[in-house]
Design an enzyme around this catalytic site. Structure first.
Site, mmCIF file in Angstrom:
data_model
loop_
_atom_site.group_PDB
_atom_site.id
_atom_site.type_symbol
_atom_site.label_atom_id
_atom_site.label_comp_id
_atom_site.label_asym_id
_atom_site.label_seq_id
_atom_site.Cartn_x
_atom_site.Cartn_y
_atom_site.Cartn_z
ATOM 1 N N ILE A 283 8.843 4.580 22.968
ATOM 2 C CA ILE A 283 8.981 3.466 22.114
ATOM 3 C C ILE A 283 9.165 3.826 20.760
ATOM 4 O O ILE A 283 10.327 3.247 20.201
ATOM 5 C CB ILE A 283 7.610 2.612 22.193
ATOM 6 C CG1 ILE A 283 7.435 1.949 23.272
ATOM 7 C CG2 ILE A 283 7.831 1.511 20.934
ATOM 8 C CD1 ILE A 283 8.434 0.958 23.816
ATOM 9 N N GLY B 243 4.329 -6.342 11.977
ATOM 10 C CA GLY B 243 4.392 -7.515 11.458
ATOM 11 C C GLY B 243 5.276 -7.803 10.054
ATOM 12 O O GLY B 243 6.397 -8.206 9.826
ATOM 13 N N GLU C 198 -1.520 -14.680 8.735
ATOM 14 C CA GLU C 198 -2.543 -13.430 8.842
ATOM 15 C C GLU C 198 -3.992 -14.038 8.917
ATOM 16 O O GLU C 198 -4.293 -14.797 7.991
ATOM 17 C CB GLU C 198 -2.622 -12.515 7.807
ATOM 18 C CG GLU C 198 -3.518 -11.486 7.922
ATOM 19 C CD GLU C 198 -3.710 -10.651 9.063
ATOM 20 O OE1 GLU C 198 -4.588 -10.507 9.541
ATOM 21 O OE2 GLU C 198 -2.652 -10.175 9.622
ATOM 22 N N LEU D 138 -0.669 5.694 16.341
ATOM 23 C CA LEU D 138 0.566 6.335 15.367
ATOM 24 C C LEU D 138 1.088 7.415 16.472
ATOM 25 O O LEU D 138 0.482 8.294 16.808
ATOM 26 C CB LEU D 138 -0.163 6.709 14.162
ATOM 27 C CG LEU D 138 -0.957 5.361 13.318
ATOM 28 C CD1 LEU D 138 -1.728 6.010 12.257
ATOM 29 C CD2 LEU D 138 0.118 4.554 12.736
ATOM 30 N N HIS E 254 8.262 17.933 -13.322
ATOM 31 C CA HIS E 254 8.789 16.627 -13.827
ATOM 32 C C HIS E 254 10.286 16.500 -14.277
ATOM 33 O O HIS E 254 11.062 17.483 -14.288
ATOM 34 C CB HIS E 254 8.216 16.946 -15.340
ATOM 35 C CG HIS E 254 8.599 15.606 -16.368
ATOM 36 N ND1 HIS E 254 8.100 14.346 -16.421
ATOM 37 C CD2 HIS E 254 9.664 15.751 -17.262
ATOM 38 C CE1 HIS E 254 8.541 13.671 -17.225
ATOM 39 N NE2 HIS E 254 9.719 14.379 -17.887
#
Length: 486
Positions: free
Chosen positions: A41, A206, A224, A339, A465
């Site tokens: 999947i 979703g 929800e 997961l 940076h």
């Protein structure tokens, strides 16, 4: 006579195929059984192609805000739905082919069909697996079986690893029909773009689809049942994300549930009950059911063999062993968090233990979670509330994107990095982010937690940076009252 292997893996998703590769690396004769798609999947209908769709949405989002960057684009930016979907399917195809290449490279036999464990191993006797033609036709478009694969027949193995994944959960009376009520399968390949969409459930699946369709110009409503969107996330992060979603035009109903759906000829009307007991009727062209997934535990012979299951998933120990010797389970079918990266890591632990190595057990507290919506959300470890519930006295650091030079230069100055420390030991207990590219940033904190890094070591680390990653250090500094740029 049945062909014998050291290891047979059932399911070629991210957990299964990675386990197969590691098994072959360790010198074990390995085969993998797949009934539909190499890559599972994740590669074909989940993780990867959804990111391709979201990338198209991101490009549209940037184009619509071109003036913010001093650019002028002539004419209206409009998506070509077929081209967007075709691109996502092409990405899935590349991943599928890539898994086939890995199997060939590592000399893993691919057995094409549907597996059933007919006998468990006992003593010196290996387990027996019967492979037959798939009982259901895979959803199109599909990718063909790689060349030189094996097929129907009986095979034996000393060790059998079940990596069969999960499927969308269906609520009674609101079952997806593939036309008006979608799962993520149909949501990925729409034949036309709906004008309105109702999304039931605001977990990662979703919200990602809600974000995609909203950016593509669809009127989106999310329902929800919990108090926050993405309920597993830190509430502060969830609230910031919700505000961004709503600013984009998304309608979000919290502490609400769909109790009934009426189907029209080309639309659905959902009865949505709010926390005060009132019922609101919402009509939309299409509806996505994103109320979680359930493990694929049926049809593989597990019931007959007495493999213990619980709440729709296989019960395993720290080495992924089931209740029946010689049978193991990894990934979604072995329980949450569901997961791909958890499945992969579990598979490596499982096969290394089988091979006689000494891997570390999986620590679920160190598994990161990522949601690729706009804005992105990422986290690892304990939320502030969970840390307090666990008895920790905490120090919490926060640093906003608006105070970071790189974020401002990117035009992505809305977001937050939040860190949670144990006040007594300086242990980093959790990190939570919302904003641009946080799904790429979170791994820095995952590494730190794996190394048991303290706040002092993070403070002494030099971050380049200008980067978004500087906010990670500033959040640590803020937890100890030392933030330099806010």
């Amino acid at each position: 006579m049945a062909e014998n292997y050291d290891v047979i893996i059932i399911g070629a998703g991210p957990g299964g195929y990675v386990t197969a590769v590691r098994s072959a690396q360790l010198g074990l004769k390995t085969a993998i059984v797949e009934r539909e798609h190499l890559g599972g999947i994740c590669s074909n209908w989940g993780c990867i192609p959804t990111k391709a769709l979201l990338r198209s949405a991101e490009v549209i989002h940037l184009a619509e805000h071109a003036k913010d960057y001093g650019l002028t684009l002539e004419g209206r930016i409009s998506p070509d739905l077929k081209a967007v979907v075709d691109r996502a399917r092409g990405v899935a195809g590349r991943m599928n082919n890539g898994v086939g290449f890995l199997m060939k490279k590592n000399k893993v036999d691919v057995i094409w069909g549907e597996a059933k464990i007919s006998k468990a191993g006992k003593g010196d006797q290996p387990a027996e697996i019967v492979v037959s033609k798939p009982s259901k036709k895979p959803m199109q478009p599909q990718h063909p079986a790689p060349k030189n694969t094996k097929g129907e027949g009986t095979y034996t193995a000393k060790h059998v690893i079940v990596a069969t994944g999960a499927r969308p959960r269906a609520l009674p009376g609101i079952e997806p029909d593939g036309k008006l009520i979608w799962t993520y399968f149909e949501a990925m390949v729409p034949d036309k773009m709906p004008k309105s969409l109702l999304v039931m459930g605001s977990g990662a699946i979703g919200i990602e689809f809600a974000s995609f369709y909203q950016t593509m110009g669809v009127e989106v409503t999310v329902v929800e049942v919990m108090k926050t969107v993405m309920p597993v996330e830190d509430p502060e992060i969830s609230e910031l994300a919700r505000k961004r979603f709503e600013k984009q035009g998304m309608k979000i109903l919290l502490e609400a549930k769909v109790t009934k759906v009426e189907k029209g000829s080309d639309s659905v009307t959902a009865h949505v009950e709010t926390k005060d007991g009132k019922v609101e009727k919402i009509t939309a062209d299409r509806m996505i059911s994103a109320v979680g997934v359930v493990g694929n535990v049926e049809g593989f012979g597990l019931e007959e063999l007495g493999v213990k299951t619980e709440r729709g998933t296989i019960v395993i120990d720290e080495w992924c062993r089931t209740s029946v010797p010689g049978i193991y389970a990894i990934g979604d079918v072995a329980g949450p968090p569901m997961l791909a990266h958890k499945a992969e890591h579990e598979g490596v632990i499982c096969i290394e233990k089988i091979a006689g190595l000494h891997p570390h057990p999986l620590d679920k507290a160190l598994i990161p979670g990522c949601t690729y919506c706009q804005p992105q959300v990422a986290s690892v470890g304990l939320t502030e509330a969970k840390a307090k519930e666990a008895g920790h006295e905490v120090r919490v650091g926060r640093f906003p994107f608006v105070a970071n030079g790189k974020a401002v230069a990117l035009g992505e100055d809305q977001g937050l990095v939040k860190t949670v420390f144990d006040a007594k030991t300086g242990q980093l207990l959790g990190a939570h982010m919302v904003g641009a590219e946080v799904t790429e940033l979170i791994q820095g904190f995952v590494v730190a937690m794996n190394l048991e890094t303290t706040e002092e070591e993070l403070m002494h680390t030099i971050f380049p940076h200008p980067t978004l990653s500087e906010m990670m250090k500033e959040s640590v500094l803020d937890a100890y009252g030392r933030a330099l740029n806010a």
